[in-house]
Design a protein around this motif. Structure first.
Motif, PDB file in Angstrom:
ATOM      1  N   ARG A 100       0.841  -1.188   0.000  1.00 49.95           N
ATOM      2  CA  ARG A 100       0.000   0.000   0.000  1.00 49.95           C
ATOM      3  C   ARG A 100       0.876   1.237   0.000  1.00 49.95           C
ATOM      4  NH1 ARG A 100      -4.317   0.155   4.516  1.00 49.95           N
ATOM      5  NH2 ARG A 100      -4.541   2.176   3.559  1.00 49.95           N
ATOM      6  N   GLU A 101       0.529   2.171  -0.832  1.00 50.47           N
ATOM      7  CA  GLU A 101       1.278   3.421  -0.881  1.00 50.47           C
ATOM      8  C   GLU A 101       0.568   4.458  -0.036  1.00 50.47           C
ATOM      9  OE1 GLU A 101       2.330   4.749  -4.761  1.00 50.47           O
ATOM     10  OE2 GLU A 101       2.609   2.705  -5.490  1.00 50.47           O
ATOM     11  N   ARG A 102       1.358   5.297   0.638  1.00 48.46           N
ATOM     12  CA  ARG A 102       0.787   6.373   1.439  1.00 48.46           C
ATOM     13  C   ARG A 102       0.396   7.519   0.523  1.00 48.46           C
ATOM     14  NH1 ARG A 102       5.669   6.121   4.691  1.00 48.46           N
ATOM     15  NH2 ARG A 102       5.338   4.562   6.264  1.00 48.46           N
ATOM     16  N   ALA A 103      -0.527   8.307   1.017  1.00 55.40           N
ATOM     17  CA  ALA A 103      -0.875   9.519   0.298  1.00 55.40           C
ATOM     18  C   ALA A 103       0.342  10.450   0.359  1.00 55.40           C
ATOM     19  CB  ALA A 103      -2.096  10.171   0.931  1.00 55.40           C
ATOM     20  N   PRO A 104       0.602  11.220  -0.680  1.00 61.15           N
ATOM     21  CA  PRO A 104       1.814  12.044  -0.707  1.00 61.15           C
ATOM     22  C   PRO A 104       1.817  13.155   0.346  1.00 61.15           C
ATOM     23  CG  PRO A 104       0.467  12.442  -2.647  1.00 61.15           C
ATOM     24  CD  PRO A 104      -0.154  11.305  -1.911  1.00 61.15           C
ATOM     25  N   TRP A 105       0.706  13.494   0.931  1.00 67.13           N
ATOM     26  CA  TRP A 105       0.650  14.601   1.879  1.00 67.13           C
ATOM     27  C   TRP A 105       0.852  14.157   3.330  1.00 67.13           C
ATOM     28  CZ3 TRP A 105      -3.123  13.763   5.428  1.00 67.13           C
ATOM     29  CH2 TRP A 105      -4.126  12.884   5.077  1.00 67.13           C
ATOM     30  N   VAL A 106       0.877  12.852   3.619  1.00 62.27           N
ATOM     31  CA  VAL A 106       0.918  12.379   5.006  1.00 62.27           C
ATOM     32  C   VAL A 106       2.224  12.766   5.700  1.00 62.27           C
ATOM     33  CG1 VAL A 106       0.946  10.308   6.445  1.00 62.27           C
ATOM     34  CG2 VAL A 106      -0.689  10.500   4.589  1.00 62.27           C
ATOM     35  N   LEU A 107       3.366  12.462   5.113  1.00 63.39           N
ATOM     36  CA  LEU A 107       4.646  12.753   5.779  1.00 63.39           C
ATOM     37  C   LEU A 107       4.882  14.254   5.966  1.00 63.39           C
ATOM     38  CD1 LEU A 107       7.010  10.027   4.311  1.00 63.39           C
ATOM     39  CD2 LEU A 107       6.009  10.153   6.574  1.00 63.39           C
ATOM     40  N   PRO A 108       4.608  15.120   4.978  1.00 68.78           N
ATOM     41  CA  PRO A 108       4.792  16.557   5.233  1.00 68.78           C
ATOM     42  C   PRO A 108       3.910  17.086   6.360  1.00 68.78           C
ATOM     43  CG  PRO A 108       4.660  16.161   2.872  1.00 68.78           C
ATOM     44  CD  PRO A 108       4.350  14.870   3.556  1.00 68.78           C
ATOM     45  N   VAL A 109       2.682  16.619   6.452  1.00 64.06           N
ATOM     46  CA  VAL A 109       1.792  17.092   7.518  1.00 64.06           C
ATOM     47  C   VAL A 109       2.325  16.662   8.877  1.00 64.06           C
ATOM     48  CG1 VAL A 109      -0.510  16.772   8.515  1.00 64.06           C
ATOM     49  CG2 VAL A 109      -0.259  17.253   6.081  1.00 64.06           C
ATOM     50  N   ILE A 110       2.787  15.428   8.978  1.00 64.15           N
ATOM     51  CA  ILE A 110       3.350  14.962  10.251  1.00 64.15           C
ATOM     52  C   ILE A 110       4.606  15.762  10.586  1.00 64.15           C
ATOM     53  CG2 ILE A 110       4.458  12.984  11.373  1.00 64.15           C
ATOM     54  CD1 ILE A 110       2.514  11.195   9.849  1.00 64.15           C
ATOM     55  N   GLY A 111       5.455  16.055   9.610  1.00 60.26           N
ATOM     56  CA  GLY A 111       6.674  16.835   9.850  1.00 60.26           C
ATOM     57  C   GLY A 111       6.359  18.254  10.326  1.00 60.26           C
ATOM     58  N   VAL A 112       5.405  18.919   9.681  1.00 61.37           N
ATOM     59  CA  VAL A 112       5.025  20.283  10.090  1.00 61.37           C
ATOM     60  C   VAL A 112       4.455  20.267  11.496  1.00 61.37           C
ATOM     61  CG1 VAL A 112       3.366  22.141   9.609  1.00 61.37           C
ATOM     62  CG2 VAL A 112       4.709  21.151   7.748  1.00 61.37           C
TER      63      VAL A 112
END
Length: 176
Positions: A100-112
């Motif tokens: 399963r691939e993650r949505a591209p926005w998940v990691l940036p939101v967690i980082g911010v």
């Protein structure tokens, strides 16, 4: 000796049965029963005692392949003689599930979110450090109640209205 006879006959009938796998079950059973009865009649009529004589009867009937072929020809247009069935194969292993691939926005939101949390913690620590440094808080004074002075009762000064006081009274003296 009869055990040996039945072993040879049972093996022959089993081989014929394996080669008749394409025929309907009832037709196969009937044919095998007829073969077994024919072999037994031959044994009794000719008074066969030895295994070699019994094998001679089976050879005259024909090999299991020949008997099966004759049964298929008599049954009509059926598939040709088949080999004995093979044991069932195991199912091939299931392929691994696709990743399963993650949505591209998940990691940036967690980082911010993490960086925002760190900035908030630094600001809070600076605020508390600055507030203590600029305004040193005076040491709290602990209010202690003053010790009450011992109460001494002084005799009230005599007034004229009071009349004679004990001080005015004559002091008895001891004479002796």
């Amino acid at each position: 000796m009869k055990t040996q006879h039945t072993d040879v006959v049972a093996e022959y009938l089993r081989e014929v049965d394996l080669r008749l796998a394409g025929l309907p079950v009832l037709q196969r059973r009937e044919l095998l029963a007829d073969l077994a009865a024919h072999i037994e009649n031959e044994r009794v009529e000719r008074n066969l005692q030895g295994e070699a004589e019994l094998i001679e009867v089976l050879e005259r009937l024909g090999s299991p392949e020949v008997v099966a072929r004759a049964a298929y020809e008599e049954a009509g247009p059926l598939p040709p003689v088949v080999e004995p069935p093979l044991p069932p194969r195991m199912a091939p292993p299931m392929p691994p599930a696709p990743r399963r691939e993650r949505a591209p926005w998940v990691l940036p939101v967690i980082g911010v979110g993490f960086v925002s949390f760190l900035v908030l913690m630094v600001l809070c620590a600076g605020f508390f450090a600055f507030s203590r440094q600029g305004n040193p808080a005076p040491a709290p004074e602990i209010a202690t109640p003053a010790a009450p002075a011992p109460e001494m009762s002084l005799p009230a000064a005599p007034t004229l209205l009071d009349g004679p006081t004990p001080l005015d009274a004559p002091v008895p003296t001891a004479t002796g």
